[in-house]
Design a protein around this motif. Structure first.
Motif, PDB file in Angstrom:
ATOM      1  N   LYS A  88      -7.326 -43.085 -22.411  1.00 46.05           N
ATOM      2  CA  LYS A  88      -6.845 -43.502 -21.095  1.00 46.05           C
ATOM      3  C   LYS A  88      -5.517 -44.220 -21.167  1.00 46.05           C
ATOM      4  CE  LYS A  88      -8.060 -46.492 -17.189  1.00 46.05           C
ATOM      5  NZ  LYS A  88      -9.090 -47.383 -16.592  1.00 46.05           N
ATOM      6  N   PHE A  89      -5.234 -44.844 -22.301  1.00 52.19           N
ATOM      7  CA  PHE A  89      -4.038 -45.677 -22.425  1.00 52.19           C
ATOM      8  C   PHE A  89      -2.926 -44.999 -23.227  1.00 52.19           C
ATOM      9  CE2 PHE A  89      -7.474 -48.451 -21.268  1.00 52.19           C
ATOM     10  CZ  PHE A  89      -6.894 -49.251 -20.302  1.00 52.19           C
ATOM     11  N   ALA A  90      -3.067 -43.701 -23.442  1.00 50.03           N
ATOM     12  CA  ALA A  90      -1.980 -42.888 -23.989  1.00 50.03           C
ATOM     13  C   ALA A  90      -1.462 -42.002 -22.864  1.00 50.03           C
ATOM     14  CB  ALA A  90      -2.465 -42.039 -25.158  1.00 50.03           C
ATOM     15  N   TYR A  91      -0.167 -41.713 -22.883  1.00 49.10           N
ATOM     16  CA  TYR A  91       0.476 -40.967 -21.798  1.00 49.10           C
ATOM     17  C   TYR A  91       1.188 -39.754 -22.362  1.00 49.10           C
ATOM     18  CZ  TYR A  91      -0.230 -45.498 -19.597  1.00 49.10           C
ATOM     19  OH  TYR A  91      -0.791 -46.658 -19.126  1.00 49.10           O
ATOM     20  N   PRO A  92       1.016 -38.603 -21.733  1.00 52.76           N
ATOM     21  CA  PRO A  92       1.792 -37.437 -22.180  1.00 52.76           C
ATOM     22  C   PRO A  92       3.290 -37.759 -22.101  1.00 52.76           C
ATOM     23  CG  PRO A  92       0.087 -36.793 -20.622  1.00 52.76           C
ATOM     24  CD  PRO A  92       0.129 -38.291 -20.595  1.00 52.76           C
ATOM     25  N   LEU A  93       4.013 -37.437 -23.157  1.00 58.04           N
ATOM     26  CA  LEU A  93       5.456 -37.674 -23.183  1.00 58.04           C
ATOM     27  C   LEU A  93       6.170 -36.446 -22.630  1.00 58.04           C
ATOM     28  CD1 LEU A  93       7.759 -39.608 -24.078  1.00 58.04           C
ATOM     29  CD2 LEU A  93       7.795 -38.338 -26.238  1.00 58.04           C
ATOM     30  N   PRO A  94       6.870 -36.587 -21.500  1.00 57.69           N
ATOM     31  CA  PRO A  94       7.557 -35.423 -20.933  1.00 57.69           C
ATOM     32  C   PRO A  94       8.544 -34.815 -21.924  1.00 57.69           C
ATOM     33  CG  PRO A  94       7.485 -37.219 -19.337  1.00 57.69           C
ATOM     34  CD  PRO A  94       7.012 -37.786 -20.646  1.00 57.69           C
ATOM     35  N   ALA A  95       8.622 -33.492 -21.926  1.00 55.57           N
ATOM     36  CA  ALA A  95       9.506 -32.789 -22.856  1.00 55.57           C
ATOM     37  C   ALA A  95      10.970 -33.151 -22.632  1.00 55.57           C
ATOM     38  CB  ALA A  95       9.297 -31.281 -22.718  1.00 55.57           C
ATOM     39  N   ALA A  96      11.308 -33.579 -21.417  1.00 51.49           N
ATOM     40  CA  ALA A  96      12.704 -33.907 -21.106  1.00 51.49           C
ATOM     41  C   ALA A  96      13.164 -35.214 -21.747  1.00 51.49           C
ATOM     42  CB  ALA A  96      12.891 -33.994 -19.587  1.00 51.49           C
ATOM     43  N   LEU A  97      12.234 -35.995 -22.273  1.00 53.35           N
ATOM     44  CA  LEU A  97      12.594 -37.298 -22.838  1.00 53.35           C
ATOM     45  C   LEU A  97      12.656 -37.245 -24.356  1.00 53.35           C
ATOM     46  CD1 LEU A  97      10.428 -39.712 -20.637  1.00 53.35           C
ATOM     47  CD2 LEU A  97      12.889 -39.256 -20.453  1.00 53.35           C
ATOM     48  N   ASP A  98      13.726 -37.804 -24.913  1.00 58.34           N
ATOM     49  CA  ASP A  98      13.844 -37.938 -26.365  1.00 58.34           C
ATOM     50  C   ASP A  98      12.824 -38.960 -26.846  1.00 58.34           C
ATOM     51  OD1 ASP A  98      15.429 -37.819 -29.006  1.00 58.34           O
ATOM     52  OD2 ASP A  98      15.420 -39.958 -28.511  1.00 58.34           O
ATOM     53  N   PRO A  99      12.012 -38.638 -27.847  1.00 53.37           N
ATOM     54  CA  PRO A  99      10.943 -39.559 -28.263  1.00 53.37           C
ATOM     55  C   PRO A  99      11.435 -40.937 -28.695  1.00 53.37           C
ATOM     56  CG  PRO A  99      10.570 -37.387 -29.181  1.00 53.37           C
ATOM     57  CD  PRO A  99      11.937 -37.356 -28.567  1.00 53.37           C
ATOM     58  N   ALA A 100      12.566 -41.012 -29.389  1.00 57.45           N
ATOM     59  CA  ALA A 100      13.066 -42.312 -29.827  1.00 57.45           C
ATOM     60  C   ALA A 100      13.548 -43.149 -28.649  1.00 57.45           C
ATOM     61  CB  ALA A 100      14.193 -42.122 -30.850  1.00 57.45           C
ATOM     62  N   ALA A 101      14.327 -42.534 -27.767  1.00 55.23           N
ATOM     63  CA  ALA A 101      14.888 -43.273 -26.641  1.00 55.23           C
ATOM     64  C   ALA A 101      13.848 -43.567 -25.567  1.00 55.23           C
ATOM     65  CB  ALA A 101      16.051 -42.495 -26.034  1.00 55.23           C
ATOM     66  N   ALA A 102      12.731 -42.828 -25.577  1.00 57.82           N
ATOM     67  CA  ALA A 102      11.671 -43.065 -24.599  1.00 57.82           C
ATOM     68  C   ALA A 102      10.769 -44.218 -24.993  1.00 57.82           C
ATOM     69  CB  ALA A 102      10.830 -41.797 -24.418  1.00 57.82           C
ATOM     70  N   ALA A 103      10.694 -44.542 -26.285  1.00 56.19           N
ATOM     71  CA  ALA A 103       9.765 -45.587 -26.729  1.00 56.19           C
ATOM     72  C   ALA A 103       9.940 -46.898 -25.958  1.00 56.19           C
ATOM     73  CB  ALA A 103       9.902 -45.798 -28.232  1.00 56.19           C
ATOM     74  N   PRO A 104      11.168 -47.408 -25.749  1.00 47.46           N
ATOM     75  CA  PRO A 104      11.313 -48.672 -25.024  1.00 47.46           C
ATOM     76  C   PRO A 104      10.922 -48.614 -23.550  1.00 47.46           C
ATOM     77  CG  PRO A 104      13.217 -48.284 -26.428  1.00 47.46           C
ATOM     78  CD  PRO A 104      12.436 -47.008 -26.395  1.00 47.46           C
ATOM     79  N   LEU A 105      10.776 -47.416 -22.991  1.00 46.02           N
ATOM     80  CA  LEU A 105      10.286 -47.337 -21.616  1.00 46.02           C
ATOM     81  C   LEU A 105       8.895 -47.939 -21.493  1.00 46.02           C
ATOM     82  CD1 LEU A 105      11.301 -43.685 -20.629  1.00 46.02           C
ATOM     83  CD2 LEU A 105      12.436 -45.810 -19.926  1.00 46.02           C
ATOM     84  N   MET A 106       8.133 -47.932 -22.605  1.00 41.83           N
ATOM     85  CA  MET A 106       6.733 -48.324 -22.538  1.00 41.83           C
ATOM     86  C   MET A 106       6.530 -49.833 -22.470  1.00 41.83           C
ATOM     87  SD  MET A 106       5.595 -45.391 -22.276  1.00 41.83           S
ATOM     88  CE  MET A 106       3.863 -45.812 -22.200  1.00 41.83           C
ATOM     89  N   CYS A 107       7.576 -50.608 -22.695  1.00 40.43           N
ATOM     90  CA  CYS A 107       7.516 -52.054 -22.454  1.00 40.43           C
ATOM     91  C   CYS A 107       8.687 -52.479 -21.584  1.00 40.43           C
ATOM     92  CB  CYS A 107       7.498 -52.844 -23.751  1.00 40.43           C
ATOM     93  SG  CYS A 107       7.578 -54.636 -23.503  1.00 40.43           S
ATOM     94  N   ALA A 108       9.901 -52.347 -22.109  1.00 34.48           N
ATOM     95  CA  ALA A 108      11.078 -52.774 -21.344  1.00 34.48           C
ATOM     96  C   ALA A 108      11.183 -52.017 -20.030  1.00 34.48           C
ATOM     97  CB  ALA A 108      12.343 -52.565 -22.186  1.00 34.48           C
ATOM     98  N   GLY A 109      10.954 -50.717 -20.072  1.00 33.66           N
ATOM     99  CA  GLY A 109      11.094 -49.912 -18.864  1.00 33.66           C
ATOM    100  C   GLY A 109      10.071 -50.257 -17.805  1.00 33.66           C
ATOM    101  N   ILE A 110       8.791 -50.314 -18.183  1.00 34.68           N
ATOM    102  CA  ILE A 110       7.747 -50.589 -17.195  1.00 34.68           C
ATOM    103  C   ILE A 110       7.838 -52.020 -16.694  1.00 34.68           C
ATOM    104  CG2 ILE A 110       6.015 -51.176 -18.943  1.00 34.68           C
ATOM    105  CD1 ILE A 110       5.443 -49.408 -15.537  1.00 34.68           C
ATOM    106  N   THR A 111       8.335 -52.931 -17.521  1.00 35.12           N
ATOM    107  CA  THR A 111       8.516 -54.314 -17.080  1.00 35.12           C
ATOM    108  C   THR A 111       9.538 -54.399 -15.954  1.00 35.12           C
ATOM    109  OG1 THR A 111       7.892 -55.195 -19.244  1.00 35.12           O
ATOM    110  CG2 THR A 111       9.184 -56.644 -17.828  1.00 35.12           C
ATOM    111  N   MET A 112      10.528 -53.527 -15.955  1.00 34.35           N
ATOM    112  CA  MET A 112      11.502 -53.446 -14.868  1.00 34.35           C
ATOM    113  C   MET A 112      10.953 -52.654 -13.677  1.00 34.35           C
ATOM    114  SD  MET A 112      14.368 -54.996 -15.898  1.00 34.35           S
ATOM    115  CE  MET A 112      13.122 -56.214 -16.318  1.00 34.35           C
ATOM    116  N   TRP A 113      10.199 -51.619 -13.961  1.00 39.05           N
ATOM    117  CA  TRP A 113       9.769 -50.676 -12.930  1.00 39.05           C
ATOM    118  C   TRP A 113       8.808 -51.304 -11.919  1.00 39.05           C
ATOM    119  CZ3 TRP A 113      11.222 -46.309 -10.887  1.00 39.05           C
ATOM    120  CH2 TRP A 113      10.322 -45.431 -10.282  1.00 39.05           C
TER     121      TRP A 113
END
Length: 340
Positions: A133-158
């Motif tokens: 439940k706490f894993a999320y499919p990673l969209p193909a359009a996102l680079d895996p390295a650059a997407a990693a910070p979305l999971m804390c820094a990004g959602i904290t802003m969102w």
């Protein structure tokens, strides 16, 4: 038990040591994830130095990572081996309280299980085991390295952007242009808001505009602060160091909101700064499953990811040392392949 390898801190040291780590055997609803990239968050430093309440003995940090599913429990149907996934700061919750029912597991009344803490070891490692439940499919359009910070820094802003209804016609300011702030600028701009960066130093103005900001205000300039009185609907305060909220509150208009997101360990607020203008002082931490999934979809659609510097995980001490000095634009990401 499953055995993997990771980087562990003891006694508050940023000189992490490579050690074997035990992960649990898979439950029916578990995934095993090979971690490829893990972001380095400022709260990792706080945790290492014992400032977050997490035990510092045997600490393995890391709570924003991407990787690939390598094994699944018998009840998992939403993923397959080989699927790219992203994982954030929450890996379990009670699932029953009002917060969990609303998809805000980050505020679970019984206490969410964080990616690392008293009973968990984090993403500075090669494998992680968690509930699907706490894993999320990673969209193909996102680079895996650059997407990693979305999971804390990004959602904290969102989440605070959504809560404030930021969008076309909104005046949004981002205080601090670091790992959190630069993603705040990108996300608010993509939502249609007019974005201004607030910074102590004028030399970040070019970067701010390159990220999408249309305004830049130097917070050490009293004249600029005075001219901006009452301008903003929302200020995303990403500053981690202790600071006075009053200058920021004065920049808010009627019923404007100051959202404190940098987790400063000491704060100061004068009540009259809230009273005059009926202003709102709020805070937020990470995000729940509902908004995290929305963020990944939105980021993929709008081409949003972190600006990163990738280092092999063996250079984790360098990353932490430079992060403490603010020497990164804008997020370090560890490549865990060297743990094989």
């Amino acid at each position: 038990m499953r055995l993997t390898t990771g980087w562990q801190s003891d006694n508050g040291s940023t000189d992490l040591q490579r050690v074997p780590i035990e992960r649990r055997d898979l439950n029916a609803d578990d995934l095993a994830v090979r971690i490829d990239f893990c972001g380095v968050c400022h709260s990792d430093l706080h945790a290492i130095h014992g400032l977050t309440g997490k035990p510092i003995a045997g600490l393995v940090p890391g709570h924003e990572f991407t990787g690939v599913v390598t094994a699944m429990g018998s009840a998992v149907t939403a993923f397959a081996v080989g699927d790219p996934v992203a994982v954030g700061t929450i890996v379990d919750s009670c699932g029953e309280c009002a917060m969990c029912q609303a998809g805000q597991e980050n505020f679970c009344y019984r206490g969410a299980v964080t990616t690392y803490g008293a009973s968990t070891k984090g993403g500075y490692s090669r494998e992680y085991v968690l509930r699907d439940k706490f894993a999320y499919p990673l969209p193909a359009a996102l680079d895996p390295a650059a997407a990693a910070p979305l999971m804390c820094a990004g959602i904290t802003m969102w989440e605070p952007l959504l809560a404030a209804g930021a969008g076309a016609g909104s005046q949004v300011a981002v205080a601090g242009l670091g790992g959190l702030g630069h993603l705040g600028v990108k996300l608010a701009t993509a939502l249609g808001a007019e974005v201004t960066v607030l910074s102590r130093t004028p030399d970040k103005a070019t970067d701010a505009r390159a990220l999408g900001a249309t305004g830049f205000l130097v917070t050490t300039d009293d004249d600029q602060l005075k001219q901006a009185t009452g301008r903003f609907d929302l200020i995303l305060d990403t500053i981690a160091a202790p600071h006075d909220f009053s200058p920021l509150l004065r920049l808010l208009g009627l019923e404007g909101t100051l959202s404190v997101l940098g987790a400063p360990l000491e704060t100061t607020v004068r009540m009259m700064e809230l009273t005059y203008g009926r202003k709102n002082l709020t805070s937020s931490g990470t995000g729940g499953t509902k908004h995290t999934a929305e963020l990944l979809t939105f980021a993929a659609e709008h081409g949003i990811a972190a600006d990163i510097e990738v280092l092999p995980s063996a250079r984790v001490e360098e990353a932490l040392t430079r992060l403490a000095k603010g020497d990164v634009r804008y997020r370090f990401v560890l490549d865990l392949a060297d743990l094989d």
